[in-house]
Design an enzyme around this catalytic site. Structure first.
Site, PDB file in Angstrom:
ATOM      1  N   SER A 198       2.311 -14.684  -2.616  1.00  0.00           N
ATOM      2  CA  SER A 198       2.079 -14.391  -4.033  1.00  0.00           C
ATOM      3  C   SER A 198       1.823 -15.647  -4.868  1.00  0.00           C
ATOM      4  O   SER A 198       2.497 -16.664  -4.707  1.00  0.00           O
ATOM      5  CB  SER A 198       3.276 -13.639  -4.620  1.00  0.00           C
ATOM      6  OG  SER A 198       3.088 -13.423  -6.003  1.00  0.00           O
ATOM      7  N   TYR A 214      -5.920 -10.307  -4.148  1.00  0.00           N
ATOM      8  CA  TYR A 214      -6.519 -11.546  -4.658  1.00  0.00           C
ATOM      9  C   TYR A 214      -6.441 -12.685  -3.644  1.00  0.00           C
ATOM     10  O   TYR A 214      -6.952 -13.774  -3.894  1.00  0.00           O
ATOM     11  CB  TYR A 214      -5.845 -11.961  -5.973  1.00  0.00           C
ATOM     12  CG  TYR A 214      -4.351 -12.119  -5.873  1.00  0.00           C
ATOM     13  CD1 TYR A 214      -3.782 -13.314  -5.446  1.00  0.00           C
ATOM     14  CD2 TYR A 214      -3.511 -11.061  -6.200  1.00  0.00           C
ATOM     15  CE1 TYR A 214      -2.416 -13.453  -5.338  1.00  0.00           C
ATOM     16  CE2 TYR A 214      -2.135 -11.189  -6.096  1.00  0.00           C
ATOM     17  CZ  TYR A 214      -1.599 -12.378  -5.672  1.00  0.00           C
ATOM     18  OH  TYR A 214      -0.239 -12.510  -5.560  1.00  0.00           O
ATOM     19  N   GLY A 238      -6.533   4.641  -1.721  1.00  0.00           N
ATOM     20  CA  GLY A 238      -5.083   4.537  -1.694  1.00  0.00           C
ATOM     21  C   GLY A 238      -4.438   5.558  -2.607  1.00  0.00           C
ATOM     22  O   GLY A 238      -5.100   6.132  -3.488  1.00  0.00           O
ATOM     23  N   SER A 239      -3.141   5.785  -2.416  1.00  0.00           N
ATOM     24  CA  SER A 239      -2.445   6.795  -3.221  1.00  0.00           C
ATOM     25  C   SER A 239      -1.031   6.371  -3.601  1.00  0.00           C
ATOM     26  O   SER A 239      -0.204   7.199  -3.973  1.00  0.00           O
ATOM     27  CB  SER A 239      -2.396   8.122  -2.453  1.00  0.00           C
ATOM     28  OG  SER A 239      -1.767   7.956  -1.188  1.00  0.00           O
ATOM     29  N   LYS A 275       7.155  -0.180  -5.901  1.00  0.00           N
ATOM     30  CA  LYS A 275       6.830   0.211  -7.277  1.00  0.00           C
ATOM     31  C   LYS A 275       7.305   1.617  -7.631  1.00  0.00           C
ATOM     32  O   LYS A 275       7.496   1.925  -8.813  1.00  0.00           O
ATOM     33  CB  LYS A 275       5.324   0.091  -7.519  1.00  0.00           C
ATOM     34  CG  LYS A 275       4.823  -1.337  -7.519  1.00  0.00           C
ATOM     35  CD  LYS A 275       3.338  -1.408  -7.816  1.00  0.00           C
ATOM     36  CE  LYS A 275       2.850  -2.847  -7.785  1.00  0.00           C
ATOM     37  NZ  LYS A 275       1.410  -2.953  -8.104  1.00  0.00           N
ATOM     38  N   ASN A 314       6.065  -1.870 -12.378  1.00  0.00           N
ATOM     39  CA  ASN A 314       5.889  -3.201 -11.785  1.00  0.00           C
ATOM     40  C   ASN A 314       6.579  -4.299 -12.591  1.00  0.00           C
ATOM     41  O   ASN A 314       6.565  -5.458 -12.185  1.00  0.00           O
ATOM     42  CB  ASN A 314       4.403  -3.543 -11.638  1.00  0.00           C
ATOM     43  CG  ASN A 314       3.785  -4.001 -12.934  1.00  0.00           C
ATOM     44  OD1 ASN A 314       3.793  -3.260 -13.923  1.00  0.00           O
ATOM     45  ND2 ASN A 314       3.256  -5.211 -12.963  1.00  0.00           N
ATOM     46  N   GLY A 369       1.684   3.455  -5.720  1.00  0.00           N
ATOM     47  CA  GLY A 369       1.933   3.147  -7.120  1.00  0.00           C
ATOM     48  C   GLY A 369       0.764   2.489  -7.816  1.00  0.00           C
ATOM     49  O   GLY A 369       0.447   2.804  -8.964  1.00  0.00           O
ATOM     50  N   GLY A 381      -8.383  -9.213  -7.497  1.00  0.00           N
ATOM     51  CA  GLY A 381      -7.283  -8.884  -8.390  1.00  0.00           C
ATOM     52  C   GLY A 381      -6.683 -10.036  -9.164  1.00  0.00           C
ATOM     53  O   GLY A 381      -5.645  -9.872  -9.814  1.00  0.00           O
TER      54      GLY A 381
END
EC number: 1.1.1.25
Length: 258
Positions: free
Chosen positions: A14, A213, A125-126, A65, A86, A128, A234
């Protein structure tokens, strides 16, 4: 000095600590930001020791999330509607959940001057993040929104009944969409060599947005670029949501105290 940070699993990649700590230093904010790499069975302990560890707030990423909701006393719109949080503000007697990803995504589209009104959109996607993007696109008056998932039956429990949800294996007409958003970790730092879908053809002027990202150009974005799409990773969303989270923590920490 207050502590803030990011909870998630396998998230050492991150860039959030750099973004936050640079902002804190530049603006003389008495906060420090760090990574909390947690397994699910460690979340209880983390929550119970927030005050002991002088934690004023924290961000939440994959895969927690939705998991974090059970620990919160209040959930602020639009996080309550989205069903995913988040950003958490730690007060003396309660935890308050927000969704600054929602703000970050909208601001990132504004940054690139992308107007999605009446766009035909595909969300990959599904989880959060996908729910967040779905509601953000609705807010921006996007047109038809389709969601593809590895588990469509489970996904249908998370979204409005009117939403079109397909098995990711069954959607192969990707050239019909104006905007494609990858909300999965596939193609990100832990799955660099994979793509969530194959983009053999894309619509002219299609926008392909990968919330990952790292790397800067995932395999999905590289393929999209080769096929003439406008691509976004991102990073801007990450920065914009971070600044929104900092604003919430500062309002609570510096003005509110505890």
């Amino acid at each position: 000095m207050y502590t803030t940070g990011l909870i998630g699993k396998n998230i050492n990649y991150s860039e959030s600590p750099e973004i936050h700590n640079n902002y804190y230093k530049k603006n003389n904010i008495p906060f420090f930001y760090k990574i909390f790499n947690l397994n699910q069975d460690q979340i209880d302990y983390f929550i119970k020791n927030l005050h002991k560890n002088n934690i004023k707030g924290f961000n939440v990423t994959i895969p927690y999330k939705e998991t974090i909701l059970q620990y919160l006393n209040d959930i602020v719109y639009p996080a309550d509607k989205i069903g995913a949080v988040n950003t958490v503000v730690v007060q003396e007697d309660k935890l308050i959940g927000y969704n600054t990803d929602y703000i970050g995504f909208i601001k990132s589209l504004q940054y690139y001057n992308i107007q999605v009104k009446n766009f035909k959109c595909l969300i990959i996607g599904s989880g959060g993040s996908a729910k967040c993007i779905y509601y953000a696109l609705k807010e921006l008056n996007a047109g038809d929104i389709c969601i593809v998932s590895r588990n469509p039956e489970k996904a249908r429990l998370k979204f409005e009944k009117k939403v079109k949800i397909l098995n990711i294996k069954d959607e192969n007409k990707l050239d019909r969409y104006d905007l494609i958003v990858n909300c999965t970790p596939i193609g990100g730092p832990n799955f660099r060599e994979q793509k969530p879908v194959k983009l053999k053809e894309v619509k002219k002027n299609c926008v392909v947005y990968d919330l990952n990202y790292t790397p800067k150009r995932s395999k999905l974005l590289k393929e999209a670029k080769e096929n003439g799409a406008f691509i976004i990773n991102g990073e801007k969303m990450l920065i914009f949501q971070a600044y929104s989270a900092i604003g919430l923590w500062c309002l609570n920490g510096i003005k509110g105290g505890r």
